[in-house]
Design a protein around this motif. Structure first.
Motif: not given
Length: 385
Positions: A1-5, A70-71, A102-108, A111-113
């Motif tokens: 799962m990437g950052m798609a969507d 929410a991820v 809090d995030a599920e994966r690093e790329e999320v 992006a939040l940061l």
């Protein structure tokens, strides 16, 4: 799962705030050391009309969602009092903050940061400090060591991978905070006992319990000492009247006369020590909800808490006595009286002191002299934005 969507959006509706609070419940579901906050409490902290901190601060919450789920989450916030502080004390002009991350994966997370930093920049900030969730008086710092046991009341927990995520995003550590643990069933070393006995023979010194029936007066005495004692500490933002009211409401149920002491010198209050039974112990099995029987269990526990751990979140000695022998003498006396009460009346066997800043030599040497050891390490990071 990437950052798609993956969609990152600012939130402030009640429904979104609920999703913001719920996310960690899913992310930490398999972590035996995560303690679920009471959902109502967690919601209160991010609802401006329910949290006195917002009287001098503003925040923007963000949610990351993928396919409607929410991820990830983060809060970007600005404390207007922190902006007025001397930059050598950690905050000062242009310093914004982020937390509740809090995030599920690093790329999320990355992006939040970026979204949090962008909001801070739009508000004129030039530096970001985090994680601070959300006030320095709530949960400062990221846990970087001590994942193997649950945190005590009002301390944070985090996933080990968050450290790498934050550091790869270009953040450098600015402060390290420690908590210390000790076996309180053991008597203190002879030297400490001698210091306590000499204090007991000194007619100028009087260490007393607080009187919960005079809650407001006692709180005012403690705050007065706190503001004096901590005014030069890194990150010290004075508590405002609306926050003091909030703290009163929150802590009153876990305030016990014999666990909070005030030391007087020549009749004048000069030091205090606050100890709280670890509320996380009865909270953990409730999994964030007081229903259906949580309330009853909690009320029963509060009437006469029996706990394994006592936490000392705050201690203070007026500035004029700091780094004097008298300061450590008063500290040892308060610690000893509270240790005895904790063991004999509350069945406690473990104490936790903290957090303590890495450069607070006075407090660290007191902790080490009573044979405590560091059990958790938290880090606050910063970067120019």
């Amino acid at each position: 799962m990437g950052m798609a969507d993956v969609i990152i959006r600012k939130i402030d509706s009640k429904r979104d705030r609920k999703a913001f609070v719920e996310l960690p419940f899913r992310l930490y579901a398999d972590d035996p050391n995560w303690v679920a906050p009471l959902k109502s409490e967690a919601l209160g902290l991010i609802t401006p009309e329910k949290n006195g901190w917002y009287s001098h601060a503003r925040a923007q919450l963000f949610l990351a969602e993928q396919y409607g789920r929410a991820v990830g989450r983060i809060s970007a916030h600005i404390d207007t009092l922190a902006l007025t502080l001397d930059p050598s004390l950690g905050f000062g002009p242009g310093v914004g903050q982020w937390g509740l991350m809090d995030a599920e994966r690093e790329e999320v997370f990355t992006a939040l940061l970026a979204a949090a930093e962008q909001w801070l920049r739009e508000q004129g900030m030039t530096r970001a400090l985090g994680p601070i969730s959300q006030s320095i008086w709530e949960e400062p710092g990221l846990l970087i060591d001590g994942y193997d046991h649950p945190p005590t009341v009002m301390m944070g927990h985090a996933k080990p991978e968050y450290r790498g995520w934050i550091e790869r995003a270009g953040y450098a550590p600015v402060k390290t905070l420690y908590t210390y643990e000790l076996d309180i069933t053991q008597k203190f070393p002879p030297i400490v006992q001698r210091i306590i006995q000499s204090g007991e023979r000194n007619p100028r010194i009087h260490v007393r319990e607080v009187d919960k029936s005079k809650f407001e007066e006692e709180a005012a005495i403690i705050l007065h000492i706190l503001n004096d004692a901590w005014s030069d500490n890194w990150g010290f933002v004075p508590l405002t009247p609306p926050e003091i009211k909030d703290v009163g409401v929150k802590l009153k149920p876990i305030v016990f006369n014999d666990l909070i002491r005030i030391a007087e010198l020549d009749g004048k209050p000069v030091a205090f020590m606050i100890t709280l039974p670890d509320l996380n112990e009865p909270l953990k099995p409730l999994k964030g909800s007081l229903l259906p029987f949580g309330w009853a269990k909690l009320l029963l526990w509060l009437r006469r808490p029996q706990v394994r751990t006592m936490r000392v979140p705050l201690m203070g000695v007026v500035k004029e006595l700091q780094s004097s022998r008298m300061a450590s003498q008063l500290a040892f006396m308060m610690i000893e009286y509270i240790r005895l009460a904790s063991v004999t009346r509350y069945g406690a066997s473990r104490g936790e002191i903290g957090w303590i800043l890495e450069d607070n030599q006075g407090m660290r040497s007191i902790a080490e002299t009573i044979q405590s050891r560091v059990n958790k390490t938290y880090q606050i990071y910063e970067r120019g934005i």
